[in-house]
Enzyme design. Sequence first.
Site, PDB file in Angstrom:
ATOM      1  N   CYS A  56       0.860  -1.184   0.000  1.00  0.00           N
ATOM      2  CA  CYS A  56       0.000   0.000   0.000  1.00  0.00           C
ATOM      3  C   CYS A  56       0.893   1.230   0.000  1.00  0.00           C
ATOM      4  O   CYS A  56       1.735   1.386   0.880  1.00  0.00           O
ATOM      5  CB  CYS A  56      -0.884  -0.013   1.240  1.00  0.00           C
ATOM      6  SG  CYS A  56      -1.641   1.566   1.618  1.00  0.00           S
ATOM      7  N   CYS A 104      -2.959   7.764  -1.396  1.00  0.00           N
ATOM      8  CA  CYS A 104      -4.326   7.865  -1.938  1.00  0.00           C
ATOM      9  C   CYS A 104      -5.331   8.357  -0.909  1.00  0.00           C
ATOM     10  O   CYS A 104      -6.336   8.983  -1.270  1.00  0.00           O
ATOM     11  CB  CYS A 104      -4.784   6.508  -2.449  1.00  0.00           C
ATOM     12  SG  CYS A 104      -3.464   5.372  -2.831  1.00  0.00           S
ATOM     13  N   THR A 130      -3.626   5.021   7.688  1.00  0.00           N
ATOM     14  CA  THR A 130      -2.605   4.602   6.719  1.00  0.00           C
ATOM     15  C   THR A 130      -1.597   5.717   6.456  1.00  0.00           C
ATOM     16  O   THR A 130      -1.989   6.857   6.202  1.00  0.00           O
ATOM     17  CB  THR A 130      -3.304   4.216   5.399  1.00  0.00           C
ATOM     18  OG1 THR A 130      -4.184   3.136   5.650  1.00  0.00           O
ATOM     19  CG2 THR A 130      -2.308   3.826   4.329  1.00  0.00           C
ATOM     20  N   GLU A 150      -0.176   1.286   9.385  1.00  0.00           N
ATOM     21  CA  GLU A 150      -1.225   2.083  10.027  1.00  0.00           C
ATOM     22  C   GLU A 150      -0.826   2.494  11.446  1.00  0.00           C
ATOM     23  O   GLU A 150      -0.053   1.795  12.106  1.00  0.00           O
ATOM     24  CB  GLU A 150      -2.544   1.290  10.066  1.00  0.00           C
ATOM     25  CG  GLU A 150      -3.318   1.316   8.762  1.00  0.00           C
ATOM     26  CD  GLU A 150      -2.698   0.525   7.624  1.00  0.00           C
ATOM     27  OE1 GLU A 150      -1.927  -0.417   7.915  1.00  0.00           O
ATOM     28  OE2 GLU A 150      -2.959   0.844   6.451  1.00  0.00           O
ATOM     29  N   HIS A 153     -12.544   6.310  -1.972  1.00  0.00           N
ATOM     30  CA  HIS A 153     -11.549   5.298  -1.590  1.00  0.00           C
ATOM     31  C   HIS A 153     -11.970   3.902  -2.035  1.00  0.00           C
ATOM     32  O   HIS A 153     -11.125   3.073  -2.361  1.00  0.00           O
ATOM     33  CB  HIS A 153     -11.261   5.357  -0.098  1.00  0.00           C
ATOM     34  CG  HIS A 153      -9.866   4.905   0.222  1.00  0.00           C
ATOM     35  ND1 HIS A 153      -8.743   5.549  -0.231  1.00  0.00           N
ATOM     36  CD2 HIS A 153      -9.405   3.826   0.900  1.00  0.00           C
ATOM     37  CE1 HIS A 153      -7.657   4.903   0.166  1.00  0.00           C
ATOM     38  NE2 HIS A 153      -8.033   3.842   0.851  1.00  0.00           N
ATOM     39  N   TYR A 181      -9.905   0.318  -5.066  1.00  0.00           N
ATOM     40  CA  TYR A 181      -9.385  -1.011  -4.734  1.00  0.00           C
ATOM     41  C   TYR A 181      -9.218  -1.940  -5.928  1.00  0.00           C
ATOM     42  O   TYR A 181      -8.455  -2.909  -5.855  1.00  0.00           O
ATOM     43  CB  TYR A 181     -10.250  -1.639  -3.629  1.00  0.00           C
ATOM     44  CG  TYR A 181      -9.876  -1.105  -2.259  1.00  0.00           C
ATOM     45  CD1 TYR A 181      -9.841   0.263  -2.020  1.00  0.00           C
ATOM     46  CD2 TYR A 181      -9.525  -1.952  -1.221  1.00  0.00           C
ATOM     47  CE1 TYR A 181      -9.472   0.759  -0.789  1.00  0.00           C
ATOM     48  CE2 TYR A 181      -9.165  -1.460   0.021  1.00  0.00           C
ATOM     49  CZ  TYR A 181      -9.140  -0.106   0.234  1.00  0.00           C
ATOM     50  OH  TYR A 181      -8.764   0.378   1.450  1.00  0.00           O
ATOM     51  N   CYS A 219      -5.271  -0.550  -6.790  1.00  0.00           N
ATOM     52  CA  CYS A 219      -4.123  -1.018  -6.001  1.00  0.00           C
ATOM     53  C   CYS A 219      -4.184  -2.513  -5.721  1.00  0.00           C
ATOM     54  O   CYS A 219      -3.187  -3.214  -5.835  1.00  0.00           O
ATOM     55  CB  CYS A 219      -3.994  -0.229  -4.704  1.00  0.00           C
ATOM     56  SG  CYS A 219      -5.290  -0.514  -3.494  1.00  0.00           S
ATOM     57  N   GLU A 256      -6.756  -5.558   5.491  1.00  0.00           N
ATOM     58  CA  GLU A 256      -6.934  -4.272   4.819  1.00  0.00           C
ATOM     59  C   GLU A 256      -7.965  -4.400   3.691  1.00  0.00           C
ATOM     60  O   GLU A 256      -8.785  -3.518   3.483  1.00  0.00           O
ATOM     61  CB  GLU A 256      -5.584  -3.794   4.270  1.00  0.00           C
ATOM     62  CG  GLU A 256      -5.382  -2.288   4.276  1.00  0.00           C
ATOM     63  CD  GLU A 256      -6.125  -1.587   3.175  1.00  0.00           C
ATOM     64  OE1 GLU A 256      -6.328  -2.209   2.132  1.00  0.00           O
ATOM     65  OE2 GLU A 256      -6.519  -0.421   3.376  1.00  0.00           O
TER      66      GLU A 256
HETATM   67 FE1  SF4 Z   1      -3.326   1.864   0.146  1.00  0.00          FE
HETATM   68 FE2  SF4 Z   1      -4.832   1.096  -1.887  1.00  0.00          FE
HETATM   69 FE3  SF4 Z   1      -5.830   2.725   0.001  1.00  0.00          FE
HETATM   70 FE4  SF4 Z   1      -3.955   3.568  -1.738  1.00  0.00          FE
HETATM   71  S1  SF4 Z   1      -6.067   2.927  -2.215  1.00  0.00           S
HETATM   72  S2  SF4 Z   1      -4.025   3.956   0.448  1.00  0.00           S
HETATM   73  S3  SF4 Z   1      -2.711   1.756  -1.994  1.00  0.00           S
HETATM   74  S4  SF4 Z   1      -5.166   0.592   0.277  1.00  0.00           S
HETATM   75 FE    FE Z   2      -6.829   1.276   2.266  1.00  0.00          FE
END
Ligand code: SF4
Ligand code: FE
Length: 485
Positions: free
Chosen positions: A100, A104, A191, A259, A294, A298, A301, A445
């Site tokens: 991660c 973001c 995060t 985190e 957010h 997903y 990433c 996560e």
């Molecule tokens: Fe992490 Fe994915 Fe969230 Fe970006 S979108 S902070 S890479 S979990």
């Molecule tokens: Fe996340």
Amino acid sequence: MKIKTGDDYRQSLKALGTEVYVLGEKVDDVTTNPFTRPHVNCAALLYDLTGDPGLGDLLTAKSHLTGKKISRFTHIHQSTDDLVAKVKMMRAMGRKTGSCFQRCVGHDGLNTLYSVTYEIDGELGTEYHQRLRNYLEHVQEENIMIAGAMTDAKGDRSLRPSKQTDPDMFVRVTGRRADGVIVRGCKMHITGAVNSHDVLVMPTTGMGEEEKDFAVSFSIPANTSGVVMVFGRQTNDARRAENGTLDLGNAAYGPVGGEAAIFFEDVFVPWERVFLCGEHRFSGSFVDRFATAHRQNYGGCKAGICDVMIGAAALVAEYQGTDGASHVRDKVTEMIHLAETLHSCSLACSYEGAPTPSGAYVADRLLANVVKMNTTRFVYEVARLVHDVAGGFIATTPSERDMNHPKLGKFIDKYFKSKNGFPAEHRIRIGRLIECMTGGTTLTESMHGAGSPQAQRLMILRRGNIEEKKRFARELAGIPEPGES
Ligand code: SF4
Ligand code: FE
């Protein structure tokens, strides 16, 4: 962009000196501490790759405020193309880091605040949006990393924020001054917190009339007096304190985002950094807008992370001589199908995005929630299939120190090797990578990042338009609408 390279970024973190604790000890330097270093490296890579020709324009954008070239992580989406570029950037970064990369969350927070503050000002005549624009210009110019902080401690989950025995269970305003506000509380599971320059706080739920003090949003430097962070433990993290890197699996970037819990102990926030203060009716909009932003991510990433897991499965099968077996090919095919389904849904919710009154674009809300719901299942399934293909050695292999032991090393080389031409070390390295990526934190996560699955179910049901679907069925079945004969 003032902070340009990974090294610029590391230097800026050293200078910042946020108050961070790991295992009960204060961290002198997050860029070198073995527990926090991989996460710093991961975010540093984003700085290093900004402008990388191989990645095209994915990591940069043109600021709609200044016209300058900026990091995409500080950009406000101006089109569905921007939403799509975010997802593609994330998949590319997931592939490069297997982890991660953290920026973001703050990016999604900025986009959330940009559109919601515009709407608050439009209704109430406040000045939050202009403040946000000023702040945004600073963020873009300096190219700072922002930790988005939404989840509160929450205390007794059956009670509203205002009904908690201890009112600090949700971040709240405890005092107002001519020059700003005082805040207290805690934000959990944040995060990238320990290696961000600023912390951007948003309310975690809709607030009622009696919860005005909890309806607060602000952004402050992470080293502000009264801000204290404790870094969370991760699976197998004690290995970071050992010499050697092999047992870590992903030594460079670690598993997921690093985190931390952030404690705000009567922290002063100047008015120019306050973006909501008491307008409780808008708290829910922060949550809804941020969750959409957010959850959209997903299939970017995590699809990238799945790509790494698929590659690891294919490699270990090759090393072990099982790559030609039909059941292995079938499992690899299944993993690819899952990763591409995840990605497709992220692209779909981006292409179906729409502008808000502020001009900033948001992804389709229903589809973004479907992305996240898929993530809670598909990443687990990909992990299960990698375990299946790799075999039990990923959980039982001796340590790097054993490999280097004068007596044991030769046994490990001999007996942990499989097919000729592939050394034992390569098989063990891939096994450790699989262990690292599937051993705990990555999966948790995938389940709870950007909200737990029940939150997505609620949104899916709310936005799924059941009444319309009932009409479709009635019409085809020849049943009159209620009230019609
Ligand atoms: Fe992490 Fe994915 Fe969230 Fe970006 S979108 S902070 S890479 S979990
Ligand atoms: Fe996340």
